[in-house]
Write a protein that holds these residues in place. Sequence first.
Motif, PDB file in Angstrom:
ATOM      1  N   GLN A  84      -3.514   2.647  -3.582  1.00  0.00           N
ATOM      2  CA  GLN A  84      -4.740   1.954  -3.169  1.00  0.00           C
ATOM      3  C   GLN A  84      -5.158   0.784  -4.061  1.00  0.00           C
ATOM      4  O   GLN A  84      -6.118   0.073  -3.755  1.00  0.00           O
ATOM      5  CB  GLN A  84      -5.883   2.950  -3.079  1.00  0.00           C
ATOM      6  N   TYR A  88      -7.492  -1.629  -1.680  1.00  0.00           N
ATOM      7  CA  TYR A  88      -7.491  -1.037  -0.340  1.00  0.00           C
ATOM      8  C   TYR A  88      -8.594   0.004  -0.175  1.00  0.00           C
ATOM      9  O   TYR A  88      -8.795   0.522   0.916  1.00  0.00           O
ATOM     10  CB  TYR A  88      -6.137  -0.364  -0.075  1.00  0.00           C
ATOM     11  N   TYR A 103       0.840  -1.208   0.000  1.00  0.00           N
ATOM     12  CA  TYR A 103       0.000   0.000   0.000  1.00  0.00           C
ATOM     13  C   TYR A 103       0.873   1.255   0.000  1.00  0.00           C
ATOM     14  O   TYR A 103       0.650   2.185  -0.769  1.00  0.00           O
ATOM     15  CB  TYR A 103      -0.943  -0.024   1.211  1.00  0.00           C
TER      16      TYR A 103
END
Length: 547
Positions: A105, A121, A100
Amino acid sequence: MSLLKATSFIRTSKCILSRTLSSTQQANVDPSRTPEQKLMKKWGTDNVRIAEKLETGEVKPFNKIPGPRSFSFLGTKPLFWKIVGKYDRDQHMDTYFKFYKEFGQIVREDVHPKHSLVHIYNPADMQTMFIYEGTYPQRYSHMVLEKYRLEKPQVYASGGILPSNGPAWYALRKKFQKSLQDYKEVEKYVERVEQITEEFLDARIQPGIIEDCSQEVARLFMELTSLVAFDERFYAFSEAEMRPDSRSSRLMESASIINCCIMKTNQNHILWRVLPQLSRAWRELVVAHAYVEEVALEQIAKKIAYMKEIDAKNPENRTHTSILESYLRLKDTDIREITGMIVDLLLGGSDTITSSTSYMLHNLSKHPEVQDKIYEESVRLQPDGKLPHDVAQKATYTNQVIRESLRINPVAIGIGRVLPVDVVMSGYHIPKFTHIVSQNQVACQLPQYFEDPLAFKPERWEKRRFFRNEGRNEEQLLSEKCLSIPFSHGSRVCVAKKIAELDMIVLLLKLCRRYKMEWKGAPKVGMRTVLVHQPDTPIRIKFTERK
Ligand code: HEM
């Protein structure tokens, strides 16, 4: 994507559009049905629109998703090698946090040249995943169980609910979930769960230090699973059953071995399929699975004999006192399907709940103020010392504690899915059949979604106070419901969620009623992943009686 490629993509997309739409309809996701599904209209799945957006640059192509380096033939393997590797396959949380931080994301990991994983994410992407999973949410895990069972057609009718996908999974789920998911069905067990939990506390939790509470609660949950599944006492926490060769010890050990073998075979797809006898994981699984199966078959035979007896006395009888009995009373059900389902309940219900509760006890023992609030709820709910039948709904604070602990310490990093349609996530095109992993545990620790994300604060789960609400619109708030989903989400949600929650609620209420807990273990409790996350250190707690 070159213009040529894009044009040919549009052409093929037009040809398959009708197929896509019919699969969307088949997936029963009519865009006008719910607010969540209305969002589908906005994102769109039809390939023509995605292709057009790819051409205009509004949607970016799949191969542009950022991610770690992948080597020809070896894929990302070298990045996970011990000593020289930059990531650790066994440390899921660290690795996926690093992904991440490095890539953002959405991350594409080319595990090997022909197999990509997409890690997401962002809650909006997670929501997209669940909306488009369709009627048959597909997950590729536990495949080794399928191989074992399909090789034993005399015992099993299918691969079972854990590894199956498509209509085979749906048929099992539809038939067998009712007795586990209906509140009224679950309420039947409250009194017996309460009685066994009290017995457990009398027998195993005394004032003083307990070296590893995980070992203790594992036995309580073994007992509760046998109660709910068979209405049979295994006496798992009696002195006699503590022996390593006892039935409950062997069952718990076999379930853990199987989980470990599932994880190894999920990661290494070739050897156990092609040359199983050379695969240690396969050989270990065969032995462990045979034992769980032996116990399941023994219980089924016993229950059939018992039912014959009581039905002869009272032919009108249609009630049942266990999940197994409710299955045996279903019409048109192959006994081999029931065997598979019972084995899957024994497997699914062992390490998951033990590990979740172990982390919960760790979190509680560091927060006396939370224990006091559970104590107050416990007193309020049991004026006569007995829990109400609808305790699972009434114990609101204890429920918040469980949610909060599972937010920080879920049993899995996230949920894996393979979607039947093309979608757009974080502005990138994701072709159908791509393997997607929602990184819920990492996302739950990001400050943009949870205020003070590493703090243990059950109060944040009070109505609509759980996320950072400021400046967020309805759409964002809706998608954020997909952030903390320890039991998963949608139609493939954990089949025993309500039973597991009931078991944990009763334990916390009863425990905090009697004791105060104080953490006496290692300063940091990390995790090791053996299919499910487990604490990497003993859960060492001091118990002091409440006055
Ligand atoms: C705190 C405890 C538990 C947690 C956090 C948990 C979590 C989960 C999760 C995340 C899944 C995967 C769903 C998906 O792929 O979308 C699952 C599936 C499942 N769980 Fe649980 N679980 C727990 C307890 C239990 C218990 C006690 C049992 C059995 C008695 C059980 C049986 C199963 C089964 C059979 C499935 C497969 C469902 C399907 O594929 O349709 N679980 N669970």
